[in-house]
Design a protein around this motif. Structure first.
Motif, short mmCIF file in Angstrom:
data_model
loop_
_atom_site.label_atom_id
_atom_site.label_comp_id
_atom_site.label_asym_id
_atom_site.label_seq_id
_atom_site.Cartn_x
_atom_site.Cartn_y
_atom_site.Cartn_z
N THR A 6 -46.98 34.28 -49.35
CA THR A 6 -46.47 33.12 -50.06
C THR A 6 -45.95 33.57 -51.42
N TYR A 8 -43.11 32.89 -55.01
CA TYR A 8 -42.35 31.99 -55.87
C TYR A 8 -40.94 31.85 -55.27
N PRO A 9 -40.40 30.62 -55.20
CA PRO A 9 -39.15 30.41 -54.45
C PRO A 9 -37.88 30.76 -55.22
N HIS A 14 -38.79 38.04 -56.46
CA HIS A 14 -40.10 37.77 -55.86
C HIS A 14 -40.09 37.97 -54.35
N THR A 36 -42.69 29.37 -48.70
CA THR A 36 -42.26 29.00 -50.05
C THR A 36 -41.46 27.71 -49.95
N HIS A 37 -40.93 27.25 -51.07
CA HIS A 37 -40.17 26.01 -51.10
C HIS A 37 -39.04 26.04 -50.07
N TYR A 108 -45.99 24.92 -59.24
CA TYR A 108 -46.26 25.00 -57.79
C TYR A 108 -47.74 24.92 -57.42
N GLU A 115 -45.62 20.82 -52.21
CA GLU A 115 -45.55 22.25 -51.88
C GLU A 115 -46.93 22.87 -51.64
N TRP A 133 -50.59 36.79 -51.47
CA TRP A 133 -49.90 35.84 -52.33
C TRP A 133 -49.41 36.45 -53.63
N ASP A 134 -48.21 35.99 -53.98
CA ASP A 134 -47.57 36.31 -55.24
C ASP A 134 -48.46 35.79 -56.37
N HIS A 137 -48.01 32.38 -57.54
CA HIS A 137 -48.17 31.34 -56.51
C HIS A 137 -49.63 31.30 -56.05
#
Length: 482
Positions: A6, A8-9, A14, A36-37, A108, A115, A133-134, A137
Motif C-alpha cells: 500500500t 501514497y497515491p 512512491h 492506493t487511491h 490518508y 480510503e 506499507w509505505d 501510508h
C-alpha cells in the motif's frame, strides 16, 4: 502467500521503488496487489502489478482539494526542535518528518473518507499473509493488525519516521514540559486505530519490521528492526529510442582543443515540475553553463514548466520531456540532478558520477508568506494546487514558500561527496563559469569514475529483492496472526 503493498497515491516516487520487490515476489509464485487511491490504478497497471483501488470513485485525491491538510506552522516546528535540543543537521531531519511527511499521512488516515476503511475492508476479505506499507501510508499497519497479516514498512528514502520517533521518545519529558504532543504521529493515527479497537503502539507506527533499501552509510540511525535490500531502479517500460544507443558525435572543443564527446544527463525531478514553474532560477543557470562545453552532449529531461524561464537552449543540449533513467544512465559519464533518492540511486546502479543540486546551509523549512501576485508564480505551495491538474484554487490569504531545493538534496549531496563520486552544484552560490568548470571536471575526472565503480560494488553487495524473499517468508510465519 498473498502480499499486499500500500502506497501514497499519484506519485511515481512512491510507486517505482516498490515495483522490483513486487515483481520478485510475483515471479516467485506469490499473489501480489498494490492498494492506493483509485485515481492511481492506471499508473499501477502500467507496471504489470494488479491495483486495488481505494476510496470513492467520485472523489478526487485529497491533495487536490481545499480540504487537504496544511503543513505545520514553522514556529511549532522549531519549538519542537528547541525542546529536543536538536543540532542544525538534526533539525533538518525533523523538519522533513514533521512539516512535510506528516502532511500526506494525515490525508490518508482520515475516518471521514473511504480510503483507509476500504484498505482495512479489503485486507479482511482478501486475507493477505503480508502487508508491506509505505511509511506515508500507515493505514497499512492498521490493516495488518485488523486482518492478522504480518506487516512491515518498505522505505523509499532515509527513515525520518523511525529517527524522529526515537528523538520524541528520548525527549518525552521535555516535550510535555513545553506543552507539546510527545508523539504527533500517534495522535494522527489514533482516530483510525480507535475505529477498529486498536491501541496505537510502536508496532502500529513503524511496523513489525522495516525493509530498508538505503546503503549502510546513508541510513539514519534508528532502533527499528531492519531487513536490508538493494534499491533496484525501475521506470515504466517504453519503446527503445535508437539515439540512446548511438555514441555522441565527436567534436573538437573550442575551449581546450580536446576531442571526444561524453554524454551528461540533466534531470531535475518529476514532482517539482508540478508546483514550481521555471524551476526557480536553477534550470536557466545550469543550461547557460552547458554552453561552450562542446565535448559534452547534454540530455536534459525537462518539461515546459521547467524550461519556462530558459531564454536559449544551447546547441549541445537536447531536451526531452521524459527519458527513463535506467535506459539513459548506461550511456552517460555524469548525472546532474535535483537530489531525489530515486534519481541518485539510478546513478549508483550504473556507476555514474553525480552533481547534486543543493544549496548548502539553506533549511528546508516551509515559511508562511502573504499572497502577492508576483510571489505566487514560482517557489510556492498552495493547498489543492497542481500544474495542469488543478490550478484554480481558493486563496487562503497566504502561501507556503518552498526552499529552492529538494528536501533530500543535502543528505544526498553530503553522501555523494563523502564517497568521492561527485560534488554539490549550488546554483545560488556558484557562478555560471564555476558551474561550467564543475560539470567538465566531474565528467572527465578518472577518480570520480573509479569511486562510482566502488560505490556500485557496495550496492551490489546488498541482497537483491529476490534474495530477501526467503527472509520475508520466514517473517510471515513468525508474525502473522491469521
Amino acid at each position: 502467500m498473498r502480499v499486499l503493498f500500500t502506497i501514497y497515491p499519484n506519485s511515481y516516487a512512491h510507486l517505482y521503488p516498490v515495483v522490483p520487490l513486487a515483481w520478485a515476489l510475483q515471479s516467485a509464485g506469490h499473489e501480489v496487489r498494490i492498494a492506493t487511491h483509485h485515481s492511481a490504478a492506471e499508473m499501477i497497471l502500467g507496471t504489470g502489478i494488479t491495483p486495488v483501488p481505494l476510496g470513492n470513485p467520485e472523489q478526487v485525491p485529497v491533495r487536490l482539494t481545499e480540504d487537504c491538510s496544511q503543513p505545520s506552522h514553522p514556529d511549532l516546528v522549531l519549538k519542537y526542535a528547541d525542546a529536543m535540543g536538536l543540532s542544525e543537521e538534526d533539525r533538518e531531519h525533523w523538519i522533513v518528518f514533521f512539516q512535510y511527511l506528516l502532511n500526506p499521512i494525515s490525508d490518508y488516515v482520515r475516518v471521514d473518507r473511504d480510503e483507509a476503511s476500504d484498505l482495512v475492508d479489503f485486507a479482511r476479505t482478501w486475507k493477505p499473509d503480508l502487508i508491506l506499507w509505505d511509511p506515508t501510508h500507515p493505514a497499512g499497519g492498521v490493516a495488518g493488525k485488523v486482518s492478522g497479516a504480518a506487516h512491515a514498512r518498505l522505505l523509499i528514502s532515509q527513515d525520518q519516521f523511525g529517527w524522529s520517533l526515537d528523538r520524541l521518545a528520548e525527549n518525552a519529558d521535555a516535550l510535555r514540559a513545553a506543552g507539546l504532543d510527545e508523539n504527533p504521529l500517534a495522535t494522527l493515527l489514533a482516530p483510525l486505530a480507535e475505529k477498529y479497537g486498536l491501541e496505537v503502539d510502536r508496532e502500529l507506527l513503524v511496523g513489525q519490521w522495516t525493509v530498508d533499501p538505503m546503503l549502510e552509510d546513508f541510513r539514519l540511525p534508528t532502533t527499528t528492526k531492519k531487513l536490508p535490500m538493494r534499491q533496484v531502479p525501475y521506470v515504466d517500460p517504453q519503446v527503445s529510442s535508437g539515439w540512446l544507443h548511438e555514441r555522441p558525435e565527436q567534436t573538437r572543443c573550442d575551449c581546450c582543443g580536446r576531442r571526444g564527446t561524453r554524454r551528461v544527463a540533466l534531470s531535475l525531478g518529476e514532482s517539482t515540475r508540478r508546483f514550481v514553474p521555471g524551476d526557480w532560477d536553477r534550470a536557466p543557470k545550469i543550461l547557460k553553463a552547458c554552453e561552450g562545453l562542446d565535448d559534452l552532449e547534454f540530455i536534459a529531461t525537462l518539461d515546459k514548466m521547467q524550461l519556462a524561464d530558459v531564454e536559449k537552449i544551447p546547441g549541445n543540449v537536447r531536451t526531452f520531456d521524459w527519458v527513463p533513467l535506467p535506459a539513459l544512465m548506461p550511456t552517460c559519464s555524469t548525472l546532474i540532478h535535483h537530489g531525489g533518492n530515486g534519481t541518485y540511486a539510478s546513478a549508483v546502479a550504473f556507476q555514474v558520477p553525480q552533481l547534486v543540486c543543493d544549496i548548502k546551509g539553506e533549511s528546508v523549512l516551509l515559511k508562511l508568506v502573504e499572497n502577492e501576485p508576483d510571489q505566487l508564480r514560482t517557489g510556492t505551495y498552495r493547498n489543492g494546487y497542481e500544474a495542469g491538474v488543478r490550478e484554480e484554487t481558493e486563496s487562503a490569504g497566504f502561501h507556503w514558500e518552498l526552499p529552492a531545493k529538494k528536501i533530500e538534496a543535502t543528505p544526498v549531496s553530503d553522501f555523494v561527496i563523502s564517497k568521492g563520486v561527485g560534488d554539490r552544484l549550488d546554483h545560488r552560490a556558484q557562478s555560471v563559469e564555476e558551474i561550467r568548470e564543475l560539470i567538465w571536471r566531474t565528467a572527465h575526472d578518472p577518480a570520480r569514475h573509479h569511486a562510482a565503480v566502488d560505490l556500485r560494488n557496495e550496492w551490489l553487495a546488498m541482497p537483491s529483492p529476490s534474495d530477501i524473499i526467503p527472509d520475508l517468508e520466514k517473517f510471515v510465519v513468525q508474525n502473522r496472526r491469521l
